[in-house]
Design a protein around this motif. Structure first.
Motif: not given
Ligand SMILES: C/C(=C\CNc1ncnc2c1ncn2[C@@H]1O[C@H](COP(=O)(O)O)[C@@H](O)[C@H]1O)CO
Length: 238
Positions: A115, A84, A133, A150-153, A55, A90, A111, A156, A53
Motif C-alpha cells: 500500500q 494511519g 503503532r 468500520g472495524f479499524g476506526t 480507509a 486518513m 498489510l 481506535e 476514519g
Molecule cells: C481497506 C483499504 C485500505 C487499508 N489501508 C489502511 N492503511 C492504514 N491504516 C488503515 C488501513 N485500513 C485500516 N486502517 C486503520 O484503521 C482505521 C480505518 O479502518 P476502517 O476499518 O476502514 O474504519 C484507520 O484509522 C487506520 O488507522 C482500502 O483501500
C-alpha cells in the motif's frame, strides 16, 4: 495480487507452536526496534491530534471533504495531524493539514497487500505491529477526532475510550464527527449499555458528538491542556 504474510500474522499465528520458543524471543527485538524508531521520530512533535476514519472513503465525497476540513482546521490551530497514513479519511486529513501549512504525520501499517503511505504525509513511519503503532497514536496525540469508519476506526475509538475511562490517559478529548453516522451507536451506549450497568454515566459523556468542525477543534483546545510551543508539556494531574 498475491497477499503476503505480515509480521503481525506471524506473531499471532497459533498454528505453529513449534516455532514459538525458537522465534518469539528474537521477535521481541524487532518489536523493540519499532518502539525505538517511533519514539525517536515522533518525540519532537509539539502538539498533535489523531484523526481516524474509514480507509474506504473516496475523494470527491462529503466524507473526504469533511476530513480535509478537519485536517486544515487542526493545522490552523497549531496542531500536527496524525493519521494511519492510508487512503480515505486518513489521506484527506493529511491533505487538509499539509495544504494548510501544518505538519502532516502518517503512521502506516504493514498489510497483506502493498500500500504505502498516502502522498500528503510529511513525516511517515511504517509499522509492522499494530499494537506498537497504536501506542504511538495515544502517546503523541493529545486528542482524537473520529470520523465515520468500520472495524479499524471502532478499534481506535474504543481503545481511546477505555484508556480515558481507566485513567491511563487524562485530559484526552475524544470527538465523534458526524451525528447521523454515530447517533445510533451513541444512543445504544447511552441507552442499553448504561441501563444494563456496563458503564457509568460519566463514561458515556467522555466523547463529544458533533457535525461542526469548529466546535470539535474548540472542544479539543479547551480540553487537552497543551499550548502551542509547550512541546506538549502540561501539568500532570494530582
Ligand atoms: C481497506 C483499504 C485500505 C487499508 N489501508 C489502511 N492503511 C492504514 N491504516 C488503515 C488501513 N485500513 C485500516 N486502517 C486503520 O484503521 C482505521 C480505518 O479502518 P476502517 O476499518 O476502514 O474504519 C484507520 O484509522 C487506520 O488507522 C482500502 O483501500
Amino acid at each position: 495480487m498475491k497477499a503476503r504474510i505480515t509480521a503481525d500474522q506471524h506473531l499471532l499465528d497459533s498454528n505453529r507452536r513449534s516455532e514459538w520458543k525458537q522465534k518469539d524471543a528474537w521477535r521481541t527485538l524487532r518489536i523493540l526496534s519499532e518502539f525505538v524508531d517511533g519514539f525517536d521520530t515522533l518525540s519532537d512533535i509539539d502538539r498533535a491530534v489523531a484523526v481516524f476514519g474509514s480507509a474506504r472513503t473516496k475523494p470527491e465525497t462529503p466524507g473526504y471533504a469533511l476530513a480535509e476540513e478537519v485536517g486544515a482546521a487542526l493545522a490552523k490551530e497549531g496542531f500536527s495531524v496524525i493519521t494511519g497514513g492510508g487512503p480515505g479519511v486518513m489521506e484527506a486529513a493529511n491533505k487538509g493539514a499539509a495544504e494548510a501549512g501544518g505538519e502532516s504525520i502518517g503512521l502506516g501499517i504493514e498489510l497483506p497487500f502493498e500500500q504505502g503511505l498516502n502522498g500528503y504525509v510529511d513525516i511517515g513511519l511504517d509499522f509492522r505491529y499494530f499494537f506498537v503503532r497504536k501506542t504511538m497514536f495515544v502517546k503523541y496525540a493529545q486528542a482524537f477526532i473520529v470520523l465515520p469508519g468500520g472495524f479499524g476506526t471502532m478499534d481506535e475509538l474504543f481503545e481511546a475510550l477505555t484508556l480515558v475511562q481507566t485513567k491511563k490517559v487524562t485530559q484526552f478529548p475524544v470527538v465523534l464527527l458526524g451525528t447521523a453516522y454515530w447517533g445510533g451507536l451513541v444512543d445504544w451506549l447511552r441507552g442499553r449499555m448504561l441501563e444494563d450497568g456496563m458503564v457509568n454515566p460519566a463514561d458515556v459523556e467522555l466523547m463529544l458528538v458533533t457535525d461542526d468542525v469548529a466546535e470539535a477543534v474548540a472542544h479539543i483546545v479547551a480540553g487537552c491542556n497543551t499550548k502551542p510551543g509547550s512541546g506538549g508539556d502540561a501539568a500532570m494531574p494530582s
